[in-house]
Design a protein around this motif. Structure first.
Motif, PDB file in Angstrom:
ATOM      1  N   ALA A   1       0.831  -1.209   0.000  1.00  0.00           N
ATOM      2  CA  ALA A   1       0.000   0.000   0.000  1.00  0.00           C
ATOM      3  C   ALA A   1       0.861   1.253   0.000  1.00  0.00           C
ATOM      4  N   LEU A   2       1.909   1.267   0.816  1.00  0.00           N
ATOM      5  CA  LEU A   2       2.770   2.448   0.892  1.00  0.00           C
ATOM      6  C   LEU A   2       3.511   2.677  -0.420  1.00  0.00           C
ATOM      7  N   SER A   3       3.915   1.597  -1.072  1.00  0.00           N
ATOM      8  CA  SER A   3       4.580   1.733  -2.369  1.00  0.00           C
ATOM      9  C   SER A   3       3.641   2.356  -3.396  1.00  0.00           C
ATOM     10  N   ARG A   4       2.398   1.922  -3.403  1.00  0.00           N
ATOM     11  CA  ARG A   4       1.421   2.487  -4.340  1.00  0.00           C
ATOM     12  C   ARG A   4       1.158   3.961  -4.039  1.00  0.00           C
ATOM     13  N   LEU A   5       1.196   4.310  -2.761  1.00  0.00           N
ATOM     14  CA  LEU A   5       0.970   5.704  -2.366  1.00  0.00           C
ATOM     15  C   LEU A   5       2.221   6.561  -2.530  1.00  0.00           C
ATOM     16  N   ASP A   6       3.373   5.904  -2.741  1.00  0.00           N
ATOM     17  CA  ASP A   6       4.665   6.590  -2.842  1.00  0.00           C
ATOM     18  C   ASP A   6       4.961   7.369  -1.561  1.00  0.00           C
ATOM     19  N   VAL A   7       4.821   6.658  -0.438  1.00  0.00           N
ATOM     20  CA  VAL A   7       5.022   7.258   0.879  1.00  0.00           C
ATOM     21  C   VAL A   7       5.905   6.322   1.703  1.00  0.00           C
ATOM     22  N   ALA A   8       6.837   6.883   2.454  1.00  0.00           N
ATOM     23  CA  ALA A   8       7.692   6.090   3.329  1.00  0.00           C
ATOM     24  C   ALA A   8       6.914   5.660   4.570  1.00  0.00           C
ATOM     25  N   PRO A   9       7.282   4.517   5.175  1.00  0.00           N
ATOM     26  CA  PRO A   9       6.558   4.057   6.372  1.00  0.00           C
ATOM     27  C   PRO A   9       6.495   5.093   7.487  1.00  0.00           C
ATOM     28  N   GLY A  10       7.576   5.832   7.681  1.00  0.00           N
ATOM     29  CA  GLY A  10       7.593   6.831   8.740  1.00  0.00           C
ATOM     30  C   GLY A  10       6.687   8.016   8.490  1.00  0.00           C
ATOM     31  N   GLN A  11       6.151   8.115   7.274  1.00  0.00           N
ATOM     32  CA  GLN A  11       5.232   9.204   6.927  1.00  0.00           C
ATOM     33  C   GLN A  11       3.778   8.741   6.889  1.00  0.00           C
ATOM     34  N   ALA A  12       3.517   7.533   7.400  1.00  0.00           N
ATOM     35  CA  ALA A  12       2.180   6.952   7.271  1.00  0.00           C
ATOM     36  C   ALA A  12       1.689   6.401   8.603  1.00  0.00           C
ATOM     37  N   ALA A  13       0.372   6.338   8.724  1.00  0.00           N
ATOM     38  CA  ALA A  13      -0.266   5.751   9.902  1.00  0.00           C
ATOM     39  C   ALA A  13      -1.305   4.739   9.456  1.00  0.00           C
ATOM     40  N   MET A  14      -1.487   3.712  10.275  1.00  0.00           N
ATOM     41  CA  MET A  14      -2.533   2.717  10.070  1.00  0.00           C
ATOM     42  C   MET A  14      -3.593   2.911  11.136  1.00  0.00           C
ATOM     43  N   VAL A  15      -4.855   2.894  10.723  1.00  0.00           N
ATOM     44  CA  VAL A  15      -5.983   3.037  11.639  1.00  0.00           C
ATOM     45  C   VAL A  15      -6.816   1.764  11.553  1.00  0.00           C
ATOM     46  N   GLY A  16      -6.975   1.067  12.677  1.00  0.00           N
ATOM     47  CA  GLY A  16      -7.737  -0.175  12.653  1.00  0.00           C
ATOM     48  C   GLY A  16      -8.203  -0.574  14.033  1.00  0.00           C
ATOM     49  N   ASP A  17      -9.060  -1.593  14.074  1.00  0.00           N
ATOM     50  CA  ASP A  17      -9.686  -1.980  15.339  1.00  0.00           C
ATOM     51  C   ASP A  17      -9.100  -3.244  15.947  1.00  0.00           C
ATOM     52  N   ARG A  18      -8.074  -3.839  15.312  1.00  0.00           N
ATOM     53  CA  ARG A  18      -7.558  -5.111  15.817  1.00  0.00           C
ATOM     54  C   ARG A  18      -6.059  -5.022  16.097  1.00  0.00           C
ATOM     55  N   LEU A  19      -5.701  -5.312  17.343  1.00  0.00           N
ATOM     56  CA  LEU A  19      -4.290  -5.298  17.729  1.00  0.00           C
ATOM     57  C   LEU A  19      -3.456  -6.331  16.967  1.00  0.00           C
ATOM     58  N   PRO A  20      -3.898  -7.598  16.848  1.00  0.00           N
ATOM     59  CA  PRO A  20      -3.020  -8.616  16.255  1.00  0.00           C
ATOM     60  C   PRO A  20      -2.743  -8.405  14.771  1.00  0.00           C
ATOM     61  N   THR A  21      -3.647  -7.743  14.061  1.00  0.00           N
ATOM     62  CA  THR A  21      -3.483  -7.595  12.615  1.00  0.00           C
ATOM     63  C   THR A  21      -3.129  -6.163  12.230  1.00  0.00           C
ATOM     64  N   ASP A  22      -4.003  -5.226  12.548  1.00  0.00           N
ATOM     65  CA  ASP A  22      -3.801  -3.837  12.130  1.00  0.00           C
ATOM     66  C   ASP A  22      -2.611  -3.190  12.838  1.00  0.00           C
ATOM     67  N   ILE A  23      -2.581  -3.305  14.149  1.00  0.00           N
ATOM     68  CA  ILE A  23      -1.565  -2.592  14.928  1.00  0.00           C
ATOM     69  C   ILE A  23      -0.214  -3.299  14.839  1.00  0.00           C
ATOM     70  N   ALA A  24      -0.196  -4.607  15.071  1.00  0.00           N
ATOM     71  CA  ALA A  24       1.071  -5.347  15.018  1.00  0.00           C
ATOM     72  C   ALA A  24       1.692  -5.274  13.627  1.00  0.00           C
ATOM     73  N   GLY A  25       0.866  -5.417  12.589  1.00  0.00           N
ATOM     74  CA  GLY A  25       1.396  -5.376  11.230  1.00  0.00           C
ATOM     75  C   GLY A  25       1.935  -4.015  10.855  1.00  0.00           C
ATOM     76  N   ALA A  26       1.210  -2.969  11.232  1.00  0.00           N
ATOM     77  CA  ALA A  26       1.667  -1.616  10.917  1.00  0.00           C
ATOM     78  C   ALA A  26       2.976  -1.298  11.617  1.00  0.00           C
ATOM     79  N   ARG A  27       3.069  -1.658  12.883  1.00  0.00           N
ATOM     80  CA  ARG A  27       4.307  -1.387  13.617  1.00  0.00           C
ATOM     81  C   ARG A  27       5.476  -2.158  13.011  1.00  0.00           C
ATOM     82  N   ALA A  28       5.230  -3.409  12.587  1.00  0.00           N
ATOM     83  CA  ALA A  28       6.291  -4.200  11.958  1.00  0.00           C
ATOM     84  C   ALA A  28       6.742  -3.590  10.637  1.00  0.00           C
ATOM     85  N   ALA A  29       5.830  -2.891   9.967  1.00  0.00           N
ATOM     86  CA  ALA A  29       6.162  -2.245   8.691  1.00  0.00           C
ATOM     87  C   ALA A  29       6.775  -0.864   8.881  1.00  0.00           C
ATOM     88  N   GLY A  30       6.878  -0.393  10.119  1.00  0.00           N
ATOM     89  CA  GLY A  30       7.489   0.904  10.389  1.00  0.00           C
ATOM     90  C   GLY A  30       6.530   2.075  10.396  1.00  0.00           C
TER      91      GLY A  30
END
Length: 244
Positions: free
Chosen positions: A174-203
């Motif tokens: 998704a970030l590649s398609r948006l042409d945005v670095a991980p440090g310039q992006a945020a993930m918003v979601g309702d699930r810790l194991p998928t949304d939050i853990a995955g986003a943090r792992a991606a930076g």
């Protein structure tokens, strides 16, 4: 500086908490109605059973391996069990669309989400959806019919990407398609194991939402989100602070 925000779909943008006991028979009826004109030779009582079983097995494997099991693949395998195939991809998609139509019709917008997305777009933030789903067409159709699709630059679905959240590659896609670095992006979601853990792992930064009023708890040993919010308005305040 924050340049992009990615959203989960279910229970973040749209409520997907449904009366499955009521809807499920209609979903199976929709599957049969869509396929029967093309495949009249099929034993549909058996197909219903096999399709549901293969979907359950696919979900278990996806949870264990993070490899998605698209609904069209499960349907094709269920038909092969009756020695039917190969079936054209368009026919498989029609069957899956018929199956998901009653579900999609029941989705409801989370209050305040359209206004929040509109304000983020006015501020110049790129928006995307990253969803674990076995049918990309279902997610896009639901977004389009609820007038959310025009706000989004990208929609990334595990059925098409091949891997599920929290696998970092789906976030990076998704970030590649948006042409945005991980440090310039945020993930918003309702699930810790998928949304939050995955986003943090991606930076990425990560916002845990509790828009429906029965979540948002973070266990002591869980991966910590950067923020926990209870409403789209509170979410906007957090995201605007990160844009400074």
């Amino acid at each position: 500086m924050l340049r992009a925000v990615c959203f989960d779909f279910g229970d973040t943008l749209v409520s997907t908490r449904l009366d499955w006991g009521r809807i499920h028979p209609a979903m199976l009826d929709g599957l049969q109605a869509a396929l029967e004109p093309h495949l009249p030779q099929v034993d549909y009582r058996r197909l219903r059973r096999d399709f549901l079983f293969l979907r359950r097995m696919g979900k278990i494997r996806a949870e264990q391996t993070l490899v998605e099991a698209p609904a069209t693949d499960s349907l094709a395998r269920a038909l092969v069990l009756q020695h039917v195939g190969p079936v054209p991809a368009a026919v498989l998609q029609q069957g899956v669309d018929g199956f998901f139509a009653p579900e999609e019709a029941e989705y409801s917008l989370v209050a305040g989400i359209p206004e929040a997305l509109a304000r983020l777009r006015v501020m110049g933030v790129k928006l995307a959806v990253i969803s674990n789903a076995t049918c990309g067409a279902l997610i896009r159709r639901a977004l389009e019919r609820r007038m959310l699709l025009p706000f989004l630059a990208e929609v990334v679905v595990s059925a098409e990407h091949g891997r599920c959240k929290p696998e970092p590659s789906i976030f990076r896609s998704a970030l590649s398609r948006l042409d945005v670095a991980p440090g310039q992006a945020a993930m918003v979601g309702d699930r810790l194991p998928t949304d939050i853990a995955g986003a943090r792992a991606a930076g990425m930064r990560a916002v845990l939402v509790d828009f429906l009023g029965d979540g948002g708890h973070v266990p002591p040993n869980a991966i910590r989100p950067d923020a926990v919010v209870r409403s789209p308005e509170e979410m906007l305040r957090v995201l605007k602070a990160w844009m400074a």
